[in-house]
Design a protein around this motif. Structure first.
Motif, PDB file in Angstrom:
ATOM      1  N   UNK A   1      -6.548 -47.848 -11.352  1.00 20.15           N
ATOM      2  CA  UNK A   1      -6.612 -46.906 -12.206  1.00 20.15           C
ATOM      3  C   UNK A   1      -6.923 -46.564 -12.779  1.00 20.15           C
ATOM      4  N   UNK A   2      -8.069 -47.278 -13.841  1.00 18.03           N
ATOM      5  CA  UNK A   2      -9.031 -47.277 -14.509  1.00 18.03           C
ATOM      6  C   UNK A   2     -10.109 -46.345 -14.000  1.00 18.03           C
ATOM      7  N   UNK A   3     -10.645 -47.366 -12.600  1.00 18.13           N
ATOM      8  CA  UNK A   3     -12.026 -46.889 -12.340  1.00 18.13           C
ATOM      9  C   UNK A   3     -11.523 -45.190 -11.507  1.00 18.13           C
ATOM     10  N   UNK A   4     -10.547 -45.305 -10.643  1.00 18.79           N
ATOM     11  CA  UNK A   4     -10.494 -43.684 -10.399  1.00 18.79           C
ATOM     12  C   UNK A   4      -9.592 -42.201 -11.264  1.00 18.79           C
ATOM     13  N   UNK A   5      -9.693 -42.779 -12.290  1.00  9.96           N
ATOM     14  CA  UNK A   5      -9.413 -41.513 -13.718  1.00  9.96           C
ATOM     15  C   UNK A   5      -9.558 -41.716 -14.860  1.00  9.96           C
ATOM     16  N   UNK A   6     -11.198 -42.801 -15.105  1.00  6.40           N
ATOM     17  CA  UNK A   6     -11.413 -42.525 -16.298  1.00  6.40           C
ATOM     18  C   UNK A   6     -13.261 -41.731 -15.929  1.00  6.40           C
ATOM     19  N   UNK A   7     -13.487 -41.275 -17.152  1.00  4.45           N
ATOM     20  CA  UNK A   7     -14.706 -40.370 -16.499  1.00  4.45           C
ATOM     21  C   UNK A   7     -15.536 -41.002 -16.748  1.00  4.45           C
ATOM     22  N   UNK A   8     -16.196 -42.418 -17.362  1.00  2.00           N
ATOM     23  CA  UNK A   8     -18.073 -42.786 -17.542  1.00  2.00           C
ATOM     24  C   UNK A   8     -17.848 -43.361 -17.185  1.00  2.00           C
TER      25      UNK A   8
ATOM     26  N   UNK B   1     -17.513 -46.880  -9.443  1.00  2.00           N
ATOM     27  CA  UNK B   1     -18.580 -46.635  -8.696  1.00  2.00           C
ATOM     28  C   UNK B   1     -18.573 -46.131  -7.238  1.00  2.00           C
ATOM     29  N   UNK B   2     -17.151 -46.075  -6.382  1.00  2.00           N
ATOM     30  CA  UNK B   2     -17.481 -46.023  -5.093  1.00  2.00           C
ATOM     31  C   UNK B   2     -16.613 -44.509  -5.694  1.00  2.00           C
ATOM     32  N   UNK B   3     -16.288 -43.548  -6.792  1.00  2.00           N
ATOM     33  CA  UNK B   3     -16.142 -42.528  -6.883  1.00  2.00           C
ATOM     34  C   UNK B   3     -17.147 -41.691  -7.343  1.00  2.00           C
ATOM     35  N   UNK B   4     -18.475 -42.616  -7.709  1.00  2.00           N
ATOM     36  CA  UNK B   4     -19.484 -41.943  -8.157  1.00  2.00           C
ATOM     37  C   UNK B   4     -20.862 -41.888  -6.663  1.00  2.00           C
ATOM     38  N   UNK B   5     -19.961 -42.343  -5.916  1.00  2.00           N
ATOM     39  CA  UNK B   5     -21.224 -42.511  -3.910  1.00  2.00           C
ATOM     40  C   UNK B   5     -20.255 -41.307  -3.615  1.00  2.00           C
ATOM     41  N   UNK B   6     -19.336 -40.856  -4.190  1.00  2.00           N
ATOM     42  CA  UNK B   6     -18.543 -39.708  -3.284  1.00  2.00           C
ATOM     43  C   UNK B   6     -19.106 -37.851  -3.913  1.00  2.00           C
ATOM     44  N   UNK B   7     -19.904 -38.515  -5.265  1.00  2.00           N
ATOM     45  CA  UNK B   7     -20.971 -37.250  -5.668  1.00  2.00           C
ATOM     46  C   UNK B   7     -21.597 -36.727  -5.168  1.00  2.00           C
ATOM     47  N   UNK B   8     -22.392 -37.444  -3.323  1.00  2.00           N
ATOM     48  CA  UNK B   8     -23.083 -36.464  -2.944  1.00  2.00           C
ATOM     49  C   UNK B   8     -22.592 -35.725  -2.021  1.00  2.00           C
ATOM     50  N   UNK B   9     -21.532 -36.828  -1.176  1.00  2.00           N
ATOM     51  CA  UNK B   9     -20.791 -35.522  -0.261  1.00  2.00           C
ATOM     52  C   UNK B   9     -20.232 -33.963  -1.157  1.00  2.00           C
TER      53      UNK B   9
END
Length: 341
Positions: A192-199, A223-231
């Protein structure tokens, strides 16, 4: 032909701000507040930019512009060295699905609220939506060259990330303490924290407040959210190209953000674990320096008066997204957890 000597004053100033920000970010007080070097760099840049920068703006212009453009793209590419595809396996399909649903729902909500209800300009909506839905200041920075955003709008978007991301860092552990008696695991809290917190830094702090296990899960999910930055950037570029074609037979050419593709390629290379740990750490340190320099340069060219003119609407949008990350993010986490049982 570029006269590289013209870059030196502005480049030195941007890098100086970056070094100061990286040093300050390591101070215990800043760590406790979850303030990253990127945030401190733009704040420092804005302080200098709105006070003494006017005395050196002429000779510094070329180097500052170079930092905002070239160093930024290089920093985003090297950001891939912080990721591996093995991170995805660590949280499984449910973690990836949660991140994808939180990202898309938050960004589309940002666009609908910002444009339809608040009447904000498209650039501000996209920047605030990207910062809230993906990875904070780094996402705002990476989105800026794709939409060619103005510096003031970028600064406003970063400010919303700082305000609400910091609030989340303190609020999330308190919420977990209030509901942990319901049998919610530390792993679920970390997701929950990793999927919803900004930084990233804020997710680390929020996870650490509960346990090391929660922190590890929060970091991986983040970090998985970060990886979604490219697509995300590629899809955004394609949408903007189609939109600006205006339905004409001859479509607007698609401008693919190649730095986003390179970022993903670097993450793929890093997944093979071919580099010595010491070298990898040096690359990550260089990446932190480049991104902080880009943020410092951005701050130097950001005028407080322009931010004031933005008014309360960007903050209203960010606060609505913050509420969605709590309620909607919680529902998405719970719903996916039920589906994969």
């Amino acid at each position: 032909m570029t006269n590289y000597r013209n870059l030196i004053p502005g480049l030195a100033l941007s890098l100086g701000l970056a070094i100061a920000a990286i040093w300050a970010a390591e101070l215990p007080a800043m760590k406790n507040l979850g303030l990253s070097a990127l945030t401190l760099a733009i704040v420092g840049g804005m302080i200098v930019g709105n006070t003494v920068y006017r005395f050196v703006a002429g000779p510094s212009h070329h180097g500052v512009t170079f930092s905002k453009q070239k160093l930024l793209r290089a920093g985003i590419i090297l950001f891939g060295f912080k990721l591996t595809f093995q991170d995805i396996a660590a949280v499984g399909f449910s973690g990836v699905l949660i991140d994808a649903l939180v990202l898309t729902s938050t960004f589309f909500l940002a666009f609908w609220l910002g444009r339809k209800k608040l009447g904000l300009d498209e650039q501000s909506v996209i920047l605030i939506g990207a910062g809230s839905s993906i990875c904070g200041a780094a996402a705002v920075l990476a989105t800026e060259p794709v939409i060619k955003a103005h510096a003031e709008k970028v600064a406003v978007a970063v400010a919303t990330v700082v305000v609400f991301g910091t609030a989340a860092m303190f609020l999330w552990p308190l919420m977990y303490d209030a509901v942990r008696h319901l049998g919610i695991s530390e792993f679920s809290y970390g997701l929950f924290a990793g999927s919803t917190i900004h930084e990233v830094a804020q997710a680390v702090a929020a996870g650490k407040s509960v346990s090391d296990a929660a922190m590890n899960t929060a970091v991986i999910a983040k970090m998985i959210r970060v990886m979604m930055l490219a697509p995300f950037l590629i899809a955004l570029s394609a949408w903007l190209a189609a939109k600006h074609s205006g339905g004409k037979t001859q479509r607007q050419p698609l401008s693919i953000p190649w730095f986003a593709v390179a970022f993903l390629a670097v993450a793929g290379f890093n997944s093979f674990d071919l580099l010595p740990r010491a070298l990898l750490q040096q690359i990550i340190s260089l990446d932190n320096l480049l991104l902080a320099a880009a943020m410092g340069a951005l701050g130097l060219t950001t005028h407080i008066s322009a931010i004031r003119q933005a008014g309360a609407k960007p903050l209203l949008l960010a606060s609505a997204l913050f509420g969605w990350l709590i309620v909607g993010g919680g529902l998405i986490n719970a719903g996916v957890a039920m589906l994969v049982r």
